[in-house]
Design a protein around this motif. Structure first.
Motif, short mmCIF file in Angstrom:
data_model
loop_
_atom_site.label_atom_id
_atom_site.label_comp_id
_atom_site.label_asym_id
_atom_site.label_seq_id
_atom_site.Cartn_x
_atom_site.Cartn_y
_atom_site.Cartn_z
N LYS A 164 3.97 -11.92 6.46
CA LYS A 164 3.58 -10.65 7.09
C LYS A 164 3.59 -9.54 6.04
CE LYS A 164 3.30 -12.18 11.28
NZ LYS A 164 1.98 -12.38 11.86
N ILE A 165 2.59 -8.70 6.09
CA ILE A 165 2.48 -7.60 5.11
C ILE A 165 2.70 -6.28 5.83
CG2 ILE A 165 0.97 -6.49 3.42
CD1 ILE A 165 -0.54 -9.27 3.32
N ILE A 166 3.68 -5.53 5.34
CA ILE A 166 4.04 -4.27 6.02
C ILE A 166 4.11 -3.14 5.01
CG2 ILE A 166 5.77 -3.14 7.47
CD1 ILE A 166 6.65 -6.29 7.86
N SER A 167 3.33 -2.09 5.28
CA SER A 167 3.36 -0.89 4.44
C SER A 167 4.37 0.10 4.98
CB SER A 167 1.98 -0.21 4.44
OG SER A 167 1.09 -0.92 3.63
N PHE A 168 5.12 0.72 4.08
CA PHE A 168 5.99 1.83 4.45
C PHE A 168 5.26 3.10 4.02
CE2 PHE A 168 10.38 0.18 5.49
CZ PHE A 168 9.93 -1.11 5.76
N ALA A 169 4.76 3.85 5.00
CA ALA A 169 3.87 4.96 4.66
C ALA A 169 4.21 6.23 5.41
CB ALA A 169 2.42 4.56 4.95
N ASN A 170 4.02 7.34 4.74
CA ASN A 170 4.10 8.68 5.31
C ASN A 170 3.58 9.60 4.21
OD1 ASN A 170 4.86 11.27 6.23
ND2 ASN A 170 6.59 10.43 7.36
N GLN A 171 2.62 10.45 4.53
CA GLN A 171 2.01 11.27 3.49
C GLN A 171 2.98 12.32 2.94
OE1 GLN A 171 1.44 11.33 6.68
NE2 GLN A 171 0.61 13.24 7.43
N LYS A 172 4.08 12.52 3.66
CA LYS A 172 5.07 13.48 3.17
C LYS A 172 6.00 12.82 2.16
CE LYS A 172 7.59 16.94 5.29
NZ LYS A 172 7.99 17.78 4.45
N GLY A 173 6.36 13.53 1.11
CA GLY A 173 7.33 13.00 0.15
C GLY A 173 8.75 13.28 0.63
N GLY A 174 9.67 12.48 0.13
CA GLY A 174 11.07 12.76 0.40
C GLY A 174 11.55 12.43 1.80
N VAL A 175 10.81 11.57 2.51
CA VAL A 175 11.22 11.25 3.89
C VAL A 175 11.98 9.92 3.99
CG1 VAL A 175 9.35 12.57 4.95
CG2 VAL A 175 9.00 10.14 4.42
N GLY A 176 12.10 9.21 2.87
CA GLY A 176 12.85 7.96 2.90
C GLY A 176 11.99 6.70 2.85
N LYS A 177 10.74 6.83 2.41
CA LYS A 177 9.88 5.64 2.28
C LYS A 177 10.47 4.64 1.30
CE LYS A 177 6.27 8.03 0.99
NZ LYS A 177 6.68 9.36 1.44
N THR A 178 10.73 5.13 0.09
CA THR A 178 11.18 4.24 -0.98
C THR A 178 12.55 3.65 -0.65
OG1 THR A 178 9.87 5.43 -2.62
CG2 THR A 178 11.73 4.14 -3.44
N THR A 179 13.46 4.49 -0.21
CA THR A 179 14.80 4.02 0.16
C THR A 179 14.70 2.94 1.24
OG1 THR A 179 15.62 6.24 -0.31
CG2 THR A 179 17.04 4.81 0.99
N SER A 180 13.82 3.17 2.20
CA SER A 180 13.69 2.20 3.30
C SER A 180 13.00 0.92 2.85
CB SER A 180 12.93 2.84 4.47
OG SER A 180 13.64 3.97 4.93
N ALA A 181 11.95 1.07 2.02
CA ALA A 181 11.24 -0.12 1.55
C ALA A 181 12.18 -1.02 0.74
CB ALA A 181 10.02 0.28 0.72
N ILE A 182 12.92 -0.41 -0.18
CA ILE A 182 13.87 -1.18 -1.00
C ILE A 182 14.90 -1.88 -0.12
CG2 ILE A 182 15.85 -0.96 -2.59
CD1 ILE A 182 14.41 1.37 -3.94
N ASN A 183 15.48 -1.13 0.79
CA ASN A 183 16.63 -1.68 1.51
C ASN A 183 16.24 -2.62 2.64
OD1 ASN A 183 18.97 -0.60 0.08
ND2 ASN A 183 17.98 1.36 0.52
N VAL A 184 15.08 -2.39 3.25
CA VAL A 184 14.61 -3.36 4.24
C VAL A 184 14.21 -4.65 3.52
CG1 VAL A 184 12.78 -3.87 5.91
CG2 VAL A 184 13.96 -1.65 5.98
#
Ligand SMILES: Nc1ncnc2c1ncn2[C@@H]1O[C@H](COP(=O)(O)OP(=O)(O)O)[C@@H](O)[C@H]1O
Ligand SMILES: [Mg+2]
Length: 253
Positions: free
Chosen positions: A3-23
């Motif tokens: 399964k391919i899942i994107s973590f996306a939000n056009q706003k910066g600093g909302v926790g995309k990277t933190t969530s992608a890494i940790n999930v």
């Protein structure tokens, strides 16, 4: 098929990277073969899983712009069942390069088709914009997770992102669905947090993940050690929250 899942939000600093890494790391931890793709020129997902950006041979930039075989860009991390395709600042140029190439919306999808059988989950950490990189990620994904912070303009940004998802669905990828909305940096003592959650529940109750990620110093310091939270502070609340999200995600998609 993975399964391919994107973590996306056009706003910066909302926790995309933190969530992608940790999930991604939590999925690996519970035995799922997982690939994390760093699609942000800042390369924070890359360093966040302990990969040094200096001296990298192939990155997602080469795969998307240069036709480099995606297999060559995959690097194993020292964490269970977790590999990464890194990025560096060179990826910033890809936004413009891709606009000039016809049908370049499908570059990511075509590359991922070559490897999706090798993984249970492929998690893409998107940049903070709705440009060609994010369009590429969404066109190649089964689902999108939307990390968001409880702030005043969050709902406005969310409806814009939902419109983009609908547009991608009708033009490029009819199977794309919203896997879930993930509240990050939650602070139960803030009245605003409670108000935003209330509004979210009115409009998107079926999409909200049942766990929220609370504010945590351990979580914000973990990337400095190049470690996902389930290795940095395995017994802490943040590790448990991301583990719960990973399990809920695996049930949803
Ligand atoms: N739950 C949290 N608690 C504390 N700090 C957080 C939390 N989630 C993210 N952060 C911090 O907030 C900043 C932005 O997060 P990041 O994941 O990089 O967002 P994005 O990828 O959307 O730009 C980073 O410094 C990160 O360490
Ligand atoms: Mg980021």
């Amino acid at each position: 098929m993975g399964k391919i899942i994107s973590f996306a939000n056009q706003k910066g600093g909302v926790g995309k990277t933190t969530s992608a890494i940790n999930v991604a790391a939590s999925l690996g931890y519970i035995g799922k073969k997982t690939l994390l793709i760093d699609l942000d020129p800042q390369g924070n997902s890359t360093s966040g899983v302990g990969i040094t950006k200096k001296g990298l041979k192939k990155t997602i930039y080469d795969v998307l712009t240069d036709g480099t075989d995606i297999h060559e860009a995959i690097i194993a991390t020292k964490f269970d069942n977790l590999s990464v395709i890194p990025s560096t600042i060179a990826l910033a140029g890809a936004e413009l390069e891709l606009i000039e190439i016809e049908n370049s919306e499908y570059r990511m999808r075509d590359a991922l088709n070559l490897i999706r059988d090798d993984f249970d989950y492929i998690i893409i950490d998107c940049p903070p914009s709705l440009g060609m990189l994010t369009v590429n990620a969404l066109s190649g994904s089964d689902g999108v997770v939307i990390p968001m912070q409880c702030e005043f303009y969050a709902l406005e940004g969310l409806s814009q992102l939902m419109n983009t998802v609908s547009r991608i669905r009708s033009h490029y990828n009819e199977k794309l669905s919203v896997t879930g909305i993930l509240i990050t940096m939650y602070n139960a003592r803030l009245l605003l947090s409670l108000q935003v959650i209330n509004e979210m529940e009115k409009h998107y109750s079926d999409k909200l993940f049942s766990t929220m990620i609370t504010r945590s110093v351990r979580l914000s310091e973990a990337p400095g050690f190049g470690r996902p939270i389930c290795y940095h502070d395995p017994k802490g609340k943040a590790a448990q929250e991301y583990m719960a999200i990973a399990k809920e995600l695996a049930e949803r998609i």
